[in-house]
Write an enzyme that holds these catalytic residues in place. Structure first.
Site, PDB file in Angstrom:
ATOM      1  N   GLU A  40       3.126  -5.134  -7.428  1.00 37.12           N
ATOM      2  CA  GLU A  40       3.734  -5.085  -8.602  1.00 37.12           C
ATOM      3  C   GLU A  40       4.467  -3.566  -9.038  1.00 37.12           C
ATOM      4  O   GLU A  40       3.365  -2.857  -9.056  1.00 37.12           O
ATOM      5  CB  GLU A  40       3.035  -5.545  -9.891  1.00 37.12           C
ATOM      6  CG  GLU A  40       3.632  -5.743 -11.124  1.00 37.12           C
ATOM      7  CD  GLU A  40       2.939  -6.520 -12.419  1.00 37.12           C
ATOM      8  OE1 GLU A  40       1.958  -6.809 -12.018  1.00 37.12           O
ATOM      9  OE2 GLU A  40       3.506  -6.359 -13.391  1.00 37.12           O
TER      10      GLU A  40
ATOM     11  N   ARG B   2     -12.109  -6.364  -2.772  1.00 33.99           N
ATOM     12  CA  ARG B   2     -11.360  -5.058  -3.241  1.00 33.99           C
ATOM     13  C   ARG B   2     -11.926  -3.668  -2.774  1.00 33.99           C
ATOM     14  O   ARG B   2     -13.177  -3.569  -2.632  1.00 33.99           O
ATOM     15  CB  ARG B   2     -11.188  -5.027  -4.848  1.00 33.99           C
ATOM     16  CG  ARG B   2     -10.438  -6.149  -5.542  1.00 33.99           C
ATOM     17  CD  ARG B   2     -10.680  -5.790  -7.044  1.00 33.99           C
ATOM     18  NE  ARG B   2      -9.617  -4.667  -7.590  1.00 33.99           N
ATOM     19  CZ  ARG B   2      -8.410  -4.951  -7.805  1.00 33.99           C
ATOM     20  NH1 ARG B   2      -7.949  -6.288  -7.501  1.00 33.99           N
ATOM     21  NH2 ARG B   2      -7.583  -4.044  -8.305  1.00 33.99           N
TER      22      ARG B   2
ATOM     23  N   LYS C 179      -4.510   0.522 -12.227  1.00 29.51           N
ATOM     24  CA  LYS C 179      -3.311   1.074 -12.263  1.00 29.51           C
ATOM     25  C   LYS C 179      -2.887   1.436 -13.885  1.00 29.51           C
ATOM     26  O   LYS C 179      -2.337   2.520 -14.027  1.00 29.51           O
ATOM     27  CB  LYS C 179      -2.084   0.095 -11.808  1.00 29.51           C
ATOM     28  CG  LYS C 179      -1.640   0.371 -10.227  1.00 29.51           C
ATOM     29  CD  LYS C 179      -0.443  -0.258  -9.810  1.00 29.51           C
ATOM     30  CE  LYS C 179      -0.770  -1.687  -9.970  1.00 29.51           C
ATOM     31  NZ  LYS C 179       0.327  -2.610  -9.245  1.00 29.51           N
TER      32      LYS C 179
HETATM   33  P1  ATP Z   1      -4.581  -3.060 -10.156  1.00 31.29           P
HETATM   34  O1  ATP Z   1      -5.577  -3.658 -10.722  1.00 31.29           O
HETATM   35  O2  ATP Z   1      -4.533  -1.592  -9.665  1.00 31.29           O
HETATM   36  O3  ATP Z   1      -3.395  -2.838 -11.112  1.00 31.29           O
HETATM   37  P2  ATP Z   1      -3.221  -4.887  -8.840  1.00 31.29           P
HETATM   38  O4  ATP Z   1      -3.927  -5.964  -8.094  1.00 31.29           O
HETATM   39  O5  ATP Z   1      -2.540  -5.464 -10.087  1.00 31.29           O
HETATM   40  O6  ATP Z   1      -3.822  -3.752  -8.836  1.00 31.29           O
HETATM   41  P3  ATP Z   1      -0.841  -5.090  -7.284  1.00 31.29           P
HETATM   42  O7  ATP Z   1       0.426  -4.400  -7.344  1.00 31.29           O
HETATM   43  O8  ATP Z   1      -0.685  -6.386  -7.885  1.00 31.29           O
HETATM   44  O9  ATP Z   1      -1.864  -4.375  -8.069  1.00 31.29           O
HETATM   45  O10 ATP Z   1      -1.448  -5.392  -5.814  1.00 31.29           O
HETATM   46  C1  ATP Z   1      -0.801  -5.585  -4.692  1.00 31.29           C
HETATM   47  C2  ATP Z   1      -1.519  -5.825  -3.568  1.00 31.29           C
HETATM   48  O11 ATP Z   1      -2.658  -5.193  -3.402  1.00 31.29           O
HETATM   49  C3  ATP Z   1      -2.402  -7.142  -4.007  1.00 31.29           C
HETATM   50  O12 ATP Z   1      -2.291  -8.093  -2.681  1.00 31.29           O
HETATM   51  C4  ATP Z   1      -3.901  -6.759  -4.383  1.00 31.29           C
HETATM   52  O13 ATP Z   1      -4.808  -7.682  -3.911  1.00 31.29           O
HETATM   53  C5  ATP Z   1      -3.852  -5.693  -3.398  1.00 31.29           C
HETATM   54  N1  ATP Z   1      -4.917  -4.682  -3.987  1.00 31.29           N
HETATM   55  C6  ATP Z   1      -4.868  -3.942  -5.293  1.00 31.29           C
HETATM   56  N2  ATP Z   1      -5.911  -3.490  -5.567  1.00 31.29           N
HETATM   57  C7  ATP Z   1      -6.719  -3.385  -4.449  1.00 31.29           C
HETATM   58  C8  ATP Z   1      -7.899  -2.853  -4.034  1.00 31.29           C
HETATM   59  N3  ATP Z   1      -8.556  -1.938  -5.020  1.00 31.29           N
HETATM   60  N4  ATP Z   1      -8.433  -3.219  -2.941  1.00 31.29           N
HETATM   61  C9  ATP Z   1      -7.922  -3.987  -2.215  1.00 31.29           C
HETATM   62  N5  ATP Z   1      -6.590  -4.634  -2.200  1.00 31.29           N
HETATM   63  C10 ATP Z   1      -6.110  -4.306  -3.430  1.00 31.29           C
HETATM   64 MG    MG Z   2      -1.902  -7.584  -9.477  1.00 35.37          MG
END
Ligand code: ATP
Ligand code: MG
Length: 567
Positions: free
Chosen positions: A43, A270, A280
């Site tokens: 995102e 994660r 984020k």
């Molecule tokens: P955040 O919690 O930091 O806002 P998010 O999951 O909302 O992260 P996205 O941009 O939606 O961020 O993530 C894109 C991809 O990266 C998704 O498939 C998510 O599962 C993966 N991802 C995000 N954070 C992690 C993490 N800490 N470890 C592994 N994969 C991750």
């Molecule tokens: Mg997300």
């Protein structure tokens, strides 16, 4: 502990992860005609962090390894939080990590038309309805996992009325929050996500790609699975928190699919790291509140921060490899990441002499005008990196901590009456000091050298216990060096109940040293150039660096000083 983990992994010949095994099995079964197609779906509401690298390495890595494809898809379903700046940075970071989506750069917003059409279709089939209740009421009616939800009074609303309202929602006739579209699934389901989830909401903000076209936007849960489906994704790899969403995604795809094909969602744990946090939203707060200098502050766990700090893509991929993919949430030790970067930089960076806290040495029996060049090996791990000449003269700097006027027992560095070798040059002996008259602090150290002890010479190879790095004073280049420590002084700053993570910010996470002295070969360094300052650690040229004002970031010290403290 790190070494152990690495050895374990290497000795076991790294068995494939459970995810890779699923992929291998699907390939063997010729599922999807032997196609492997993954996607990385960020995102664009912030910069990528090292957690994302774990997902990227898997999504792109599996496609690469099994002759498949990996799409980059921006999940841009919330125009309020998303910005083009983030899109650009995400692309830069993925490329930097060493992966490429070729011509497959997609956006969930590419599918807004199809998603809207699907929503209308669900309404027509009696599988979705417009709910006029406020969000709080809807949420309260959801019940609890142990107790069924309450049906909305609008659940039985006429199909024609829902259709009309949904269209008018999208024409902008209603205020944000006044109505939503919900899927009609099961208010008694033990899975809360199946209790008539909201699938569309009104947002009256311009979208960076679709402008003013839409006044209703799909929820992430309504966009994500369908986007995978539209793109022909075979393996939809995501983090564990989405496991409970899977039945909803499956239900939606059941309504949509026309043949046997459906994306297979597989969840993994994660990446979390000690002494930092991966959200984020919180990282954005650190930036906005000025707790760090920006998204790329070298203390940040963002990929751009790690890059600026001196981490290499290879070291990050290696670290991800070491931690692997499982179904169990854990916090990974940041010292394993540091180990991975040391391992890489040790082999791939040249050694140089740099003195962080200079102490001047005057070699009184060395002729004032004399200048010698000594030859030093750039990297003993790799002969092909060659040698360089470093000037030696009567006055040199050594590290303050390498001299002690009243040393303890077993101090093998310089002290009155003792001898050390200046690496690559001569053995010197300390004959006295000059102190500041007022403070009593030693300001210069006097030594004599033994001309017969030049390194590599055929004269006596006298042995001494200490060998020091040094820089010729008249040739030294000044530099600023930024030393970093953990951003937080708690292992899990964001995981402490009722406590604000800000209270765990480490006040000493940045220390700036000015007037550091570097050997003259460093004159023309460029941002992101990396070096080992011998005996000190790995350092990387910062973006702030200019020809007249060199600035270095310490990536990591030579040894894991923290591990020692813990023991
Ligand atoms: P955040 O919690 O930091 O806002 P998010 O999951 O909302 O992260 P996205 O941009 O939606 O961020 O993530 C894109 C991809 O990266 C998704 O498939 C998510 O599962 C993966 N991802 C995000 N954070 C992690 C993490 N800490 N470890 C592994 N994969 C991750
Ligand atoms: Mg997300």
């Amino acid at each position: 502990m790190n070494e152990e983990k690495i050895r374990e992994k290497e000795e076991s010949k790294a068995p494939v992860s459970f995810i890779e095994q699923f992929i291998i099995d699907d390939l063997k079964a010729e599922k999807n005609n032997g196609r492997i197609h993954t996607r990385f779906p960020p995102e664009p509401n912030g910069y990528l962090h090292i957690g994302h690298a774990k997902a990227i390495c898997l999504d792109f890595g599996m496609a690469q390894k099994y002759g498949g494809k990996c799409n980059l898809r921006f999940d841009d379903t919330n125009p309020v939080k998303e910005e083009v700046e983030y899109i650009d940075s995400i692309k830069e970071d993925i490329h930097w990590l060493g992966f490429d989506w070729e011509d497959r750069e997609f956006y969930a917003s590419d599918y807004f038309g199809r998603l809207y059409g699907f929503a209308v279709d669900l309404i027509k089939r009696g599988l979705a309805y417009v709910d006029d209740q406020p969000a709080e009421v809807i949420s309260a009616q959801k019940g609890t996992p142990g107790q069924s939800g309450i049906k909305s009074p609008y659940r039985s609303r006429d199909i024609a009325e829902s259709l009309d309202l949904f269209e008018r929602m999208n024409r902008g006739e209603f205020d944000e929050g006044s109505r939503v579209l919900r899927a009609k699934i099961d208010m008694t389901s033990p899975n809360m996500h199946m209790r008539d989830p909201i699938i569309y909401r009104i947002i009256k903000a311009a979208h960076h790609r679709t402008g003013e076209t839409w006044k209703v936007y799909p929820m992430y849960d309504f966009a994500h699975g369908q986007s995978d489906y539209f793109e022909g994704i075979t393996h939809s790899l995501c983090t564990l928190e989405f496991e409970v969403h899977r039945p909803l995604y499956d239900w939606l795809i059941d309504q949509l699919k026309t043949d046997d094909y459906r994306p297979r969602q597989i969840e993994f744990n994660r990446l979390n790291l000690t002494y930092t946090m991966m959200s984020k939203r919180r990282l954005l707060e650190l930036v906005q509140e000025g707790k760090v200098s920006g998204w790329d502050d070298p203390r940040m766990p963002t990929l751009c921060g790690l890059r600026r700090r001196g981490y290499t893509p290879r070291s990050i991929r290696r670290f991800i490899d070491l931690i692997g993919y499982t179904k169990v949430e854990a916090i990974n030790d940041v010292s394993l990441l540091e180990h991975a970067v040391r391992e890489d930089l040790n082999i791939n960076t040249p050694r140089v002499f740099g003195v962080l806290n200079p102490m001047k040495i005057i070699i009184s029996n060395y002729p004032e005008e004399k200048l010698e060049n000594v030859t030093l090996i750039n990297n003993p791990e790799d002969e092909s990196m060659g040698t360089r000449e470093v000037p030696f003269s009567r006055e040199v700097y050594i590290e303050q901590e390498d001299f002690m006027e009243n040393p303890p027992h077993k101090f093998f560095r310089l002290a009155p009456g003792t001898e050390v070798r200046l690496k690559g040059a001569y053995i010197i002996k300390c004959t006295g000091v000059r102190k500041n008259e007022n403070t009593g602090v030693v300001e210069e150290v006097y030594c004599t050298y033994d001309p017969d002890t030049r390194s590599g010479g055929n004269a006596s190879e006298k042995k001494v216990k200490g060998t020091l790095h040094w820089v010729s004073a008249q040739h030294a280049i000044d530099a600023e060096v930024r030393l970093y420590d953990r951003l937080f002084n708690h292992e899990d700053p964001a995981g402490q109940k009722d406590k604000d993570y800000r209270q765990f910010l480490n006040p000493d996470s940045l220390r700036i040293l000015k007037g550091c002295k570097l050997e003259p070969s460093m004159r023309s360094v460029r941002p992101l150039d990396k070096f080992q300052f011998q005996r000190l650690g790995y350092f990387c040229v910062d973006y702030d660096s200019t020809e007249s004002n060199l600035v270095f970031n310490r990536t990591v010290s030579l040894k894991d000083t923290w591990a020692k403290v813990k023991k």
